[in-house]
Enzyme design. Structure first.
Site, PDB file in Angstrom:
ATOM      1  N   HIS A 370       0.798  -1.236   0.000  1.00 63.10           N
ATOM      2  CA  HIS A 370       0.000   0.000   0.000  1.00 63.10           C
ATOM      3  C   HIS A 370       0.823   1.275   0.000  1.00 63.10           C
ATOM      4  CE1 HIS A 370      -3.965  -1.897   0.825  1.00 63.10           C
ATOM      5  NE2 HIS A 370      -3.229  -2.794   1.446  1.00 63.10           N
ATOM      6  N   LYS A 561      -8.719  14.027   4.642  1.00 64.18           N
ATOM      7  CA  LYS A 561      -7.851  12.844   4.625  1.00 64.18           C
ATOM      8  C   LYS A 561      -6.800  13.053   5.695  1.00 64.18           C
ATOM      9  CE  LYS A 561      -6.940  13.786   0.217  1.00 64.18           C
ATOM     10  NZ  LYS A 561      -6.865  12.651  -0.657  1.00 64.18           N
ATOM     11  N   ARG A 562      -5.993  12.018   5.974  1.00 64.69           N
ATOM     12  CA  ARG A 562      -4.894  12.209   6.912  1.00 64.69           C
ATOM     13  C   ARG A 562      -4.041  13.398   6.467  1.00 64.69           C
ATOM     14  NH1 ARG A 562      -4.096   8.371  11.176  1.00 64.69           N
ATOM     15  NH2 ARG A 562      -2.153   9.469  11.540  1.00 64.69           N
ATOM     16  N   LYS A 567       0.387  14.578   0.724  1.00 64.87           N
ATOM     17  CA  LYS A 567      -0.993  14.810   0.271  1.00 64.87           C
ATOM     18  C   LYS A 567      -1.227  16.296  -0.035  1.00 64.87           C
ATOM     19  CE  LYS A 567      -2.849  10.878   2.928  1.00 64.87           C
ATOM     20  NZ  LYS A 567      -3.470   9.992   1.931  1.00 64.87           N
ATOM     21  N   THR A 669      -8.822   6.468  -2.022  1.00 63.36           N
ATOM     22  CA  THR A 669     -10.157   5.889  -2.158  1.00 63.36           C
ATOM     23  C   THR A 669     -11.196   6.978  -1.907  1.00 63.36           C
ATOM     24  OG1 THR A 669      -9.923   5.112   0.121  1.00 63.36           O
ATOM     25  CG2 THR A 669      -9.641   3.485  -1.619  1.00 63.36           C
ATOM     26  N   LYS A 673     -15.001   8.058  -3.672  1.00 64.44           N
ATOM     27  CA  LYS A 673     -16.231   8.344  -2.923  1.00 64.44           C
ATOM     28  C   LYS A 673     -16.825   9.686  -3.354  1.00 64.44           C
ATOM     29  CE  LYS A 673     -14.156   5.723   0.775  1.00 64.44           C
ATOM     30  NZ  LYS A 673     -13.171   5.793   1.872  1.00 64.44           N
TER      31      LYS A 673
HETATM   32  C1  26V Z   1       2.399   6.563   3.766  1.00 68.36           C
HETATM   33  C2  26V Z   1       3.555   7.270   3.907  1.00 68.36           C
HETATM   34  C3  26V Z   1       3.874   8.315   2.961  1.00 68.36           C
HETATM   35  C4  26V Z   1       5.005   9.190   3.222  1.00 68.36           C
HETATM   36  C5  26V Z   1       5.834   8.942   4.402  1.00 68.36           C
HETATM   37  C6  26V Z   1       5.636   7.718   5.167  1.00 68.36           C
HETATM   38  C7  26V Z   1       4.392   6.997   4.967  1.00 68.36           C
HETATM   39  C8  26V Z   1       4.039   6.000   5.837  1.00 68.36           C
HETATM   40  C9  26V Z   1       2.884   5.311   5.684  1.00 68.36           C
HETATM   41  C10 26V Z   1       2.058   5.577   4.661  1.00 68.36           C
HETATM   42  C11 26V Z   1       0.797   4.823   4.514  1.00 68.36           C
HETATM   43  C12 26V Z   1       0.982   3.347   4.613  1.00 68.36           C
HETATM   44  C13 26V Z   1      -0.101   2.479   4.185  1.00 68.36           C
HETATM   45  C14 26V Z   1      -1.367   3.126   3.745  1.00 68.36           C
HETATM   46  O1  26V Z   1      -2.195   3.498   4.550  1.00 68.36           O
HETATM   47  N1  26V Z   1      -1.555   3.234   2.456  1.00 68.36           N
HETATM   48  C15 26V Z   1      -2.772   3.747   1.854  1.00 68.36           C
HETATM   49  O2  26V Z   1      -3.528   2.636   1.425  1.00 68.36           O
HETATM   50  C16 26V Z   1      -4.736   3.005   0.785  1.00 68.36           C
HETATM   51  C17 26V Z   1      -5.472   1.727   0.462  1.00 68.36           C
HETATM   52  O3  26V Z   1      -4.785   0.981  -0.471  1.00 68.36           O
HETATM   53  C18 26V Z   1      -4.440   3.823  -0.458  1.00 68.36           C
HETATM   54  O4  26V Z   1      -5.650   4.211  -1.052  1.00 68.36           O
HETATM   55  C19 26V Z   1      -3.619   5.050  -0.091  1.00 68.36           C
HETATM   56  O5  26V Z   1      -3.249   5.733  -1.251  1.00 68.36           O
HETATM   57  C20 26V Z   1      -2.387   4.629   0.689  1.00 68.36           C
HETATM   58  O6  26V Z   1      -1.683   5.754   1.180  1.00 68.36           O
END
Ligand code: 26V
Length: 827
Positions: A370, A561-562, A567, A669, A673
């Site tokens: 992800h 969103k977060r 983002k 996602t 929506k």
């Molecule tokens: C993202 C990032 C981005 C920059 C720095 C560090 C970091 C650490 C964790 C994450 C998110 C990790 C996993 C996650 O939540 N991914 C999300 O999964 C969703 C479902 O597949 C997807 O729609 C999102 O784009 C994705 O961020």
């Protein structure tokens, strides 16, 4: 203890009646006999519990039926392992999916209880951070809807994601108490509990045939106890189980210690055990490196696998058929330790040989990635794994040896490639890479959008993809149209039903029939009317929560969103400042009135994200109170973003902000929506935006900015953003206003560093995307001014979102990864 055989013709009760009268009687009965309250003095929470219990019984009828059927047919089961399930409220979902919404409303009316009021009382189960957790929840509902026998496995956190409050514009985190009034949806299964070990040592035991078996003797033990929640599909198609594990001590109190007078010591062990499932880690900014997190991961992986193997043996008797009957999906690497745990169970507990165990393991597991951010890829120090899970560390070494041999001999990899595919990161402190472990132990690996999957093949898993070609595939995310259209937007649902009939409710791609009505002025007017009513409701909420007045006639521009630098809420906020400035400088122009809505939580340790929240609030205060703006621009930050708030905001949005730095949002996602609910997207060519553009047509979306390739290229050259700022007077002015303290007179330097970062490296390309973003926003204004055109575009967005249903996504997993049939065919 041997399990009793299953008796399929055991007597069972009559299914519950579904009439208003029966429901009314049942609610009273539950209130009196289950909640123990006299209706005369019952409080709203008592009514809520009684109502859920009454409807739950109707859900249970389907649950029993579904489970019996799977036992009887011996069909393959899917197990979705996820550290997060962001389910939100369940009441409206369950009532609506089993078709009891209206009867329950009437039954409660007859008891002088308002259903709406009860719905607002239900806690929002936030056992997840964001997209990854919400996807798991949508997937569960879709698996029930398309009739896949499935279990979700996760953790029953006592406290979900923190509650967010604002204090002078700063985020403050408070504990979340979703279980404060009990949870009428769940069933505690004391009989389904498993022992989980940590620490200790491994003993090799010589077998009579000369082989060596390993016995792990953990030094710590605790219990995992199951709590089951039924998950009902659309029209009650099937009811599956969400099984969440709670950690409990084996001895709740060490009586000897207690009697010796060491009262605290006697309870300490039990507190330590329970700590494992106490709170959800709020970090999605960086992987939580702490030992407790690894304990959570192993705890729920081990309990789930023990449960899966126990169920399989009870039904089929042998382990050889595991891959034919069991598919285990790893939601990111959080449950990746399952690969080693499965090997341990098969070899150490059941005596299988390595080769056979490895074949079975790869046969059952598959893994979804992800995120590609290097800093987000999980890895654990070898030393920690050796101490906490010594047997698993041995197994990981053995897997690694096998993979590296293959890489050298079969693929002829050089040293750099070997280092890249190795499960052990040897640079500095040695660490186990969970992505590599999940990859090599799975027969299928997938990304979550077309672009993300391509980037996965080119970057993190490039070498593993060479070594094991054809394992990686794409499964573009989807969202459940039940929660994200039928339930959250009843007005639009009615309108669509009136226009094209109800078939789309069962086959969401039929929404495409709306295309023919996109230019119909009458339909456009009705579509806009529904949107307006939803905006009125949101305006009322904004008034109530923030005491800010916004006009439902303004364009509602939403980013929820977060909060993350990638983002780019910052890009949005800076553009708001530039726009504010332009309105003040040119009062004579015909500005489109806009409301910018923000909501989202920042990881408690993520300073810049928290600062961006404060900045948004600082800017909102100044803009909203500046008479020169004449209400043409308003900025609001709604606190405590969660699933329920999203359900109110999304149907009211005109414009959806999906503006991540290209290449960084795996899918998104929320984008789906919004479009489903008739919002137009302003966005970059990132994640699923790319595929949404193909589906709705580029003329129905506002795309801007650098492509993923251009971003990568600029980064590789370490290009400085100076030019972008110097050549854009609007950007330059906005940045100077922010960094000089125009919005923070109480602390003029508050944003110096944040803005300084844009001049310095601008990793997220905020400065370099600013001009095209601002242009796209003015393009939005132009189209808004031509409301017929806008409405046609909005209708076309709804019309072409059918493909982004999680039913379609899950059908693809079923056909291409799990090899299970669905009610849509396949296998
Ligand atoms: C993202 C990032 C981005 C920059 C720095 C560090 C970091 C650490 C964790 C994450 C998110 C990790 C996993 C996650 O939540 N991914 C999300 O999964 C969703 C479902 O597949 C997807 O729609 C999102 O784009 C994705 O961020």
């Amino acid at each position: 203890m041997p399990q009793k055989p299953i008796v399929f013709d055991a007597p069972q009760p009559e299914p519950r009646a579904r009439t208003v009268e029966a429901l009314k009687a049942e609610i009273l009965e539950r209130l009196t006999y289950s909640v123990g309250k006299d209706p005369a003095v019952a409080r709203p929470h008592d009514w809520l519990t009684a109502t859920i219990l009454a409807v739950r019984e109707r859900v249970i009828d389907g649950w029993m039926e579904s489970s019996r059927e799977t036992w009887r047919t011996g069909n393959k089961r899917v197990y979705y392992l996820s550290l997060e399930f962001l389910i939100g409220r369940l009441m409206r979902d369950a009532f609506s999916n089993i078709g009891l919404m209206e009867p329950v409303r009437q039954a409660l009316d007859g008891l002088n209880v308002d259903l709406k009021e009860l719905m607002d009382l239900e806690p929002d189960a936030a056992l997840g951070n964001g997209g990854l957790g919400r996807l798991a929840a949508c997937f569960l509902e879709s698996m029930s809807t398309i009739k896949i026998p499935a279990y979700g496995y996760g953790i029953r956190y006592a406290h979900g994601l923190f509650r967010q409050e604002m204090s002078e514009g700063w985020q403050v985190e408070l504990p979340e108490e979703w279980l404060a009034h009990g949870n009428p949806w769940e069933f505690e299964r004391r009989e389904s509990s498993y022992e989980i070990g940590f620490g200790g040592h491994v003993e090799p035991v010589q077998e009579p045939d000369g082989s060596v078996r390993h016995e792990w003797h953990p030094s710590e033990h605790l219990n995992a106890v199951a709590f089951d929640t039924p998950i009902v599909g659309w029209r009650g198609a099937r009811v599956n189980t969400l099984r969440l594990w709670s950690a409990q001590p084996i001895d709740p109190i060490l009586l000897d210690k207690f009697n010796e007078g060491d009262h605290i010591g006697a309870l300490a062990e039990s507190a330590k055990a329970e700590a494992i499932t106490r709170v959800l880690y709020p970090a999605d900014a960086t992987p939580a490196g702490q030992e407790l997190r690894l304990r959570q991961e192993f705890f729920f992986s081990s309990a789930s696998l023990q449960d899966i193997v126990r169920r399989h043996l009870q039904q089929f008797g042998d382990l050889g058929s595991l891959p034919d009957k069991v598919a285990i999906q790893l939601n990111d690497t959080h449950p990746a330790i399952s690969i080693a745990e499965m090997m341990r169970i098969l070899m150490d507990t059941h005596g299988l040989r390595w080769a056979e165990a490895w074949k079975l393991t790869k046969g059952v597991f598959s893994y979804t990635n992800h995120t590609l951010m290097p800093e987000a890829l999980e890895s654990w120090p070898v030393a920690l794994l050796e101490r906490l899970l010594p047997r698993h560390m041995q197994i990981i070494y053995a897997i690694n040896a096998e993979v590296l041999t293959e890489a050298r001999t079969v693929a002829g990899f050089n040293d750099a490639q070997i280092a890249n595919v190795s499960l052990i990161d040897e640079g500095g402190q040695r660490r186990v890479r969970m992505g590599q472990l999940a990859f090599v132990g799975s027969h299928a690996i997938n990304g979550v959008s077309a672009l993300h999957t391509e980037l996965m093949k080119k970057t993190v898993f490039a070498n593993l993809n060479t070594l094991y070609p054809d394992r990686i595939s794409n499964k573009t995310n989807g969202v459940t149209p039940r929660r994200w259209l039928l339930q959250c937007n009843p007005g639009l649902t009615r309108l669509i039903t009136d226009r094209i009939g109800p078939a789309f409710q069962d086959d969401i791609e039929r929404l495409a029939d709306l295309e023919a009505h996109a230019e119909d002025p009458n339909f456009q007017a009705q579509f806009a009317k529904v949107k307006h009513a939803n905006k009125q409701a949101l305006a009322a909420l904004i008034k109530e929560r923030l005491n800010v007045t916004v006009s439902p006639d303004a364009l509602f521009d939403v980013q929820i969103k977060r909060i993350h630098e990638y983002k780019r809420q910052l890009l949005n906020v800076i553009e708001a400042v530039a726009h504010y400035s332009a309105i003040r400088a040119h009062p004579e122009r015909n500005w489109v009135p806009r409301v910018k809505v923000f909501a989202g939580k920042a990881a408690p340790s993520y300073w810049n994200a928290k600062l961006i929240i404060k900045l948004t609030n600082d800017i909102a205060r100044v803009i909203n109170n500046d008479p020169a703006v004449r209400g043409l621009l308003k900025v609001v930050f709604l606190p405590n973003y969660n699933v329920s708030l999203a359900e109110t905001i999304i149907p009211a949005a005109d414009l959806s902000e999906q503006i991540s730095t290209a290449g960084m949002e795996a899918s998104g996602t929320g984008n789906m929506k919004f479009a489903l609910n008739g919002a137009l997207t302003i966005g970059t060519l990132d994640g699923a935006n790319v595929e949404m553009r193909e589906a709705v047509g580029p003329e129905n979306m506002f795309i801007f900015g650098l492509t993923a390739e251009e971003v990568a290229e600029k980064r590789s050259r370490s290009e400085v953003p100076r030019g972008a700022i110097d050549n854009s007077p609007a950007l330059k002015e906005a940045l100077e206003m922010i960094s000089s303290g125009v919005f923070s007179p109480d602390d003029p330097n508050r944003y110096r560093e944040l803005i300084g970062g844009l001049y310095d490296h601008d990793w997220f390309m905020v400065a370099r995307d600013f001009d095209t973003y601002a242009d796209a926003q003015r393009q939005v204004d132009t189209v808004w001014a031509d409301r017929r055109r806008w409405n046609a575009m909005a209708i076309r967005n709804t019309a072409h979102m059918g493909w982004f249903s999680s039913d379609r996504t899950i059908a693809q997993y079923a056909a291409e990864i799990w090899n299970v049939p669905t009610s849509r065919g396949g296998a």
